[in-house]
Design a protein around this motif. Sequence first.
Motif, mmCIF file in Angstrom:
data_model
loop_
_atom_site.group_PDB
_atom_site.id
_atom_site.type_symbol
_atom_site.label_atom_id
_atom_site.label_comp_id
_atom_site.label_asym_id
_atom_site.label_seq_id
_atom_site.Cartn_x
_atom_site.Cartn_y
_atom_site.Cartn_z
ATOM 1 N N ALA A 1 17.137 58.131 48.805
ATOM 2 C CA ALA A 1 16.294 56.692 49.324
ATOM 3 C C ALA A 1 15.192 56.529 48.280
ATOM 4 O O ALA A 1 14.847 55.466 47.911
ATOM 5 N N ALA A 2 14.550 57.692 48.309
ATOM 6 C CA ALA A 2 13.401 57.567 47.227
ATOM 7 C C ALA A 2 13.565 57.116 45.772
ATOM 8 O O ALA A 2 12.939 56.282 45.218
ATOM 9 N N VAL A 3 14.896 57.673 45.188
ATOM 10 C CA VAL A 3 15.351 57.196 44.143
ATOM 11 C C VAL A 3 15.395 55.668 44.060
ATOM 12 O O VAL A 3 15.200 54.875 42.994
ATOM 13 N N ILE A 4 16.318 55.319 44.905
ATOM 14 C CA ILE A 4 16.633 53.772 45.066
ATOM 15 C C ILE A 4 15.298 52.987 45.227
ATOM 16 O O ILE A 4 15.414 51.936 44.634
ATOM 17 N N VAL A 5 14.453 53.523 45.931
ATOM 18 C CA VAL A 5 13.236 52.472 46.004
ATOM 19 C C VAL A 5 12.484 52.429 44.952
ATOM 20 O O VAL A 5 11.829 51.342 44.406
ATOM 21 N N THR A 6 12.249 53.565 44.377
ATOM 22 C CA THR A 6 11.488 53.627 43.037
ATOM 23 C C THR A 6 12.142 52.759 41.961
ATOM 24 O O THR A 6 11.508 51.973 41.237
ATOM 25 N N ARG A 7 13.405 52.562 41.873
ATOM 26 C CA ARG A 7 14.269 51.977 40.845
ATOM 27 C C ARG A 7 14.062 50.391 41.170
ATOM 28 O O ARG A 7 13.981 49.634 40.089
ATOM 29 N N SER A 8 14.115 50.108 42.667
ATOM 30 C CA SER A 8 14.141 48.606 42.849
ATOM 31 C C SER A 8 12.754 47.908 42.486
ATOM 32 O O SER A 8 12.767 47.001 42.401
ATOM 33 N N ARG A 9 11.682 48.672 42.258
ATOM 34 C CA ARG A 9 10.479 48.094 42.030
ATOM 35 C C ARG A 9 10.527 47.715 40.689
ATOM 36 O O ARG A 9 9.540 47.001 40.406
ATOM 37 N N GLY B 1 17.627 46.907 46.539
ATOM 38 C CA GLY B 1 17.437 48.529 46.486
ATOM 39 C C GLY B 1 16.440 48.931 47.361
ATOM 40 O O GLY B 1 16.497 49.884 48.123
ATOM 41 N N GLY B 2 15.348 48.024 47.521
ATOM 42 C CA GLY B 2 14.472 48.203 48.975
ATOM 43 C C GLY B 2 15.097 47.961 50.298
ATOM 44 O O GLY B 2 14.672 49.141 51.168
ATOM 45 N N ILE B 3 15.945 47.314 50.461
ATOM 46 C CA ILE B 3 16.737 47.454 51.868
ATOM 47 C C ILE B 3 17.566 48.478 51.927
ATOM 48 O O ILE B 3 17.623 49.353 53.082
ATOM 49 N N ILE B 4 18.183 48.937 50.847
ATOM 50 C CA ILE B 4 19.307 50.191 50.962
ATOM 51 C C ILE B 4 18.077 51.469 51.160
ATOM 52 O O ILE B 4 18.278 52.399 51.926
ATOM 53 N N VAL C 1 20.551 67.879 55.004
ATOM 54 C CA VAL C 1 21.101 66.632 54.983
ATOM 55 C C VAL C 1 20.146 65.719 55.094
ATOM 56 O O VAL C 1 20.088 64.593 54.137
ATOM 57 N N THR C 2 19.031 65.952 55.540
ATOM 58 C CA THR C 2 17.599 65.112 55.743
ATOM 59 C C THR C 2 17.012 64.897 54.179
ATOM 60 O O THR C 2 16.834 63.889 53.741
ATOM 61 N N LEU C 3 16.991 66.211 53.653
ATOM 62 C CA LEU C 3 16.222 66.145 52.084
ATOM 63 C C LEU C 3 17.446 65.418 51.355
ATOM 64 O O LEU C 3 16.658 64.545 50.477
ATOM 65 N N ILE C 4 18.602 65.641 51.305
ATOM 66 C CA ILE C 4 19.614 64.728 50.498
ATOM 67 C C ILE C 4 19.251 63.088 50.792
ATOM 68 O O ILE C 4 19.243 62.287 49.659
ATOM 69 N N THR C 5 19.146 62.931 51.908
ATOM 70 C CA THR C 5 18.945 61.223 52.402
ATOM 71 C C THR C 5 17.899 60.817 51.891
ATOM 72 O O THR C 5 17.588 59.770 51.153
ATOM 73 N N ASN C 6 16.621 61.598 52.149
ATOM 74 C CA ASN C 6 15.570 61.148 51.713
ATOM 75 C C ASN C 6 15.243 60.805 50.202
ATOM 76 O O ASN C 6 14.605 60.066 49.687
ATOM 77 N N SER C 7 15.916 62.017 49.646
ATOM 78 C CA SER C 7 15.797 61.925 47.934
ATOM 79 C C SER C 7 16.467 60.580 47.356
ATOM 80 O O SER C 7 16.033 60.236 46.562
#
Length: 328
Positions: free
Chosen positions: A313-321, A234-237, A305-311
């Motif tokens: 990414a933030a969800v994926i990083v948070t869940r990966s922890r 998840g952190g990689i993605i 586009v940037t807001l969707i991409t970063n959002s």
Amino acid sequence: MTEAIDRPRRLRVGRTLGDRVFRGSARGFGLIVLLIMGGIGVFLTIEAVPAFRQWGWGFFTTEQWNPESNVLGIAAVLVGTGVVACVAMVIAFPLALGTALYISEYAAPRAKRWLIAMIDLMASVPSVIYGLVGAYLLQPEMVYVSRWLHDMLGWIPIFAVDTDPNAAVFAQSRYTASALIAAIVVAMMVLPYACMVMREVFDQAPQGEREAAYALGSTRWGMIRSVVLPFGRGGIIGGTMLALGRALGETIAVVLIIAPLFEIKVRILENGAITVPSLIATRYGESVGLQLSALLAAGLVLFVVTLITNSIAAVIVTRSRSGANTEI
């Protein structure tokens, strides 16, 4: 006499004054951030309405940007933005992943501290510095690399250039100010962001599972492959997508390198390209009326586009922890 029935006693946990202040402050700051983001979106939407009314869906399918003839479109701009960002991520991803793995798993403790500090410093360098390095240091050397790529891989459309690499006179100008050179500079800029996220997630891989892998006879690479990489998927993605969001919005470095060209093409070695941020930066000062509205409409598309991409990414990083993606 009726026997007393044991019942769990309800515990009342009272929040201290400091807890209440912190809770209220965090909630307030979060609300302020949401209001700011919402305000930006509302402002861009209102200002972009005249452009959407004037050109409709043709605004997204027209290549030209010609205010004199009242023909404005962002088709070439969107394609150029995607090409530069995607090529930058193709370059930055393996470097960020390899650097994060080395810092997390191979570097000595003292070297690790220095490497982390250097990566943080890379993220703090102003974008104009990267742009100057790319324009005056990297570009003169990349001309010959681009020519070699064209000579070896010119049969692939993205490496094609409208010139003969074996001609008697070397057409250097055909290989300058290209999307590839801009993408390399953007890759240098986004690499530390992806690397930091990946490294932080790799460091959280459970120590017990690392030791279990070693106890079963695994090598260090085997432990990384079976424990660290699955845990940090998840952190990689997420780190890659955060870097992609950064690459989509890069402005100054791209402006200093590419030559504006409003044409849909994917030939990354050839002179000329255009991105949404560079379009806004170069045309904003001279724009009025519908042209200004069109620039703000392009900014709105990039913002979404940037807001969707970063959002995402933030969800994926948070869940990966949480380690939910660990596979042994």
